[in-house]
Design an enzyme around this catalytic site. Structure first.
Site, PDB file in Angstrom:
ATOM      1  N   ARG A   6      -6.994  -0.351   6.711  1.00 11.11           N
ATOM      2  CA  ARG A   6      -5.986  -0.762   7.688  1.00 11.11           C
ATOM      3  C   ARG A   6      -4.608  -0.273   7.270  1.00 11.11           C
ATOM      4  O   ARG A   6      -3.837   0.230   8.092  1.00 11.11           O
ATOM      5  CB  ARG A   6      -5.971  -2.288   7.871  1.00 11.11           C
ATOM      6  CG  ARG A   6      -5.026  -2.734   8.992  1.00 11.11           C
ATOM      7  CD  ARG A   6      -4.990  -4.237   9.173  1.00 11.11           C
ATOM      8  NE  ARG A   6      -4.328  -4.609  10.417  1.00 11.11           N
ATOM      9  CZ  ARG A   6      -3.015  -4.770  10.551  1.00 11.11           C
ATOM     10  NH1 ARG A   6      -2.218  -4.580   9.509  1.00 11.11           N
ATOM     11  NH2 ARG A   6      -2.503  -5.116  11.713  1.00 11.11           N
ATOM     12  N   CYS A   7      -4.273  -0.420   5.992  1.00 12.86           N
ATOM     13  CA  CYS A   7      -2.974   0.041   5.508  1.00 12.86           C
ATOM     14  C   CYS A   7      -2.778   1.534   5.771  1.00 12.86           C
ATOM     15  O   CYS A   7      -1.660   1.983   6.047  1.00 12.86           O
ATOM     16  CB  CYS A   7      -2.834  -0.222   4.014  1.00 12.86           C
ATOM     17  SG  CYS A   7      -2.544  -1.934   3.572  1.00 12.86           S
TER      18      CYS A   7
END
Length: 413
Positions: free
Chosen positions: A392-393
């Site tokens: 996600r990052c």
């Protein structure tokens, strides 16, 4: 319906912004990696291989992959964008007039590709061929005049798409401030984003993209802690209410620790009603539901209604209009949970409802996800994870298929 935008964390991914690890990672040393917020010095070639495999998984699932540096190079072909980028990067007080003048000439003469490299990989003192003055004389040869940006890898933090609006965040750590300035430059000048409405901004109160979760259409959760300030959360709430992008914002205080720096290090959605959660904090995680009261104060500002704190999962389910937000634990016990949380077990990227990308090393969390009916797409991350960030990052969804609900026919605007 707009081609750009997202109203959830789990709608089918159509377009995503990534940054392939580049020369900026080769500039990390044992002397500067702490300042530049990396826990270790990655093996860059392996990190590139891992990232290429990640990008290919997204393409195989039907997503268009955009690369930040390619967009930046295309943006810097515009003279106005070039001058803005150069003026911004040289605005710091640490350079002095002599070095600033030299670097302005150097950057102005660079091609768009060279300028992109200077802005992302930085310039060391021993790489200058002029501008000799007190600054360059007193600095060590390997000191950076323009710092590299190794955290560009984590494209989620510098911008978030909320419906058809691009929210330009303001990163709290000095080492990351320029990331949002470059992202803002791309959204302002690149033809791909012409006419895109923007909110927030790199100059405003601190909000980081890792703290912003689109729980459902019209429902946003914002982690408040080490990186996103209460004032930043309030600014976001005011702007999304004013532009009709949300009806409720959940402010979620999180522990101010390195391991839980963002809300998405604690929990991420993997389906419309399922979330993977770090169990060691779930009992203490609370949320303040913030809404627009419909009234204005003496200064003409909207008056926000802030409810008393309640358990996060309960408040989230109520705001999302579902009976229950099911949580899937990281790990199997407190020790394994802490280990897999540190290895970004909670930091997953949904590419469609019930389909999520994870790091393969988090075996117990991945098994729990599969047992809950989630399709897991595992990727290698032994080197990518050295900066403490998961799938996600490393991704900023620019376009997802809308889930519907508020504005079911598409995004406003």
């Amino acid at each position: 319906m707009s081609e750009l935008g997202a109203d959830s964390e789990v709608g089918r991914l159509r377009t995503v912004l990534l940054h392939r690890p580049g020369r900026e990672l080769t500039r990390l040393t044992p002397r500067n990696n702490d300042k530049l917020l990396f826990d270790a010095i990655p093996w860059v070639a392996r990190a590139q291989e891992e990232h290429d495999a990640f990008a290919q998984e997204l393409r195989d699932r039907g997503a268009e992959v955009l690369y930040l540096t390619r967009l930046l190079t295309e943006t810097l072909a515009d003279p106005g964008a070039r001058e803005q980028a150069i003026s911004t990067v040289l605005a710091g007080l640490e350079l002095g007039d002599t070095m600033r003048g030299y670097l302005h000439r150097l950057l102005s003469d660079a091609t768009p590709e060279e300028l992109t490299d200077h802005l992302t990989a930085g310039i060391r003192n021993d790489e200058v061929r002029g501008g000799f003055g007190l600054v360059t004389s007193l600095l060590a040869h390997d000191d950076f005049l323009i710092d590299p940006l190794p955290n560009l890898l984590f494209t989620r933090d510098s911008s978030v798409w909320i419906r058809d609006h691009a929210a330009i965040t303001s990163l709290a750590m000095p080492a990351r401030k320029r990331e949002t300035e470059l992202t803002e430059l791309i959204y302002a000048w690149h033809p791909r984003f012409a006419g895109t409405p923007r909110i927030l901004g790199s100059h405003l109160e601190h909000v980081e993209g890792g703290d912003v979760l689109l729980l459902a259409p019209g429902v946003i959760a914002v982690g408040v802690g080490e990186r996103t300030t209460p004032a930043g959360a309030e600014r976001l709430a005011r702007q999304v209410f004013a532009d009709g992008l949300a009806r409720v914002v959940l402010a979620v205080p999180i522990a101010q620790e390195r391991a839980t720096m963002h809300l998405d290090t604690v929990c991420t959605l993997v389906d419309t009603d399922k979330m993977v959660v770090y169990p060691n904090v779930i009992d203490s995680l609370a949320a303040y539901a913030v809404t627009d009261s419909g009234e204005v104060d003496d200064s003409g500002r909207a008056v926000l209604t802030v409810a008393d704190p309640r358990p996060f999962l309960d408040v989230a389910a109520e705001a999302m209009g579902i009976e229950r937000l099911h949580h899937i634990d990281t790990g199997l016990d407190p020790v394994s949970a802490e280990r897999e949380q540190w290895d970004d077990g909670n930091n997953t990227l949904a590419v469609a409802p019930g389909v999520t990308v994870t790091y393969e090393r988090n075996h117990q969390t991945n098994a729990a996800l599969e047992a809950a009916g989630i399709e897991v797409v595992p990727i290698a991350g032994s080197e990518l994870g050295s900066g403490r960030g998961g799938p996600r990052c490393m991704s900023c969804p620019i376009s997802r298929e809308p889930l519907g609900g508020d504005g079911a026919s598409g995004f406003p605007g």
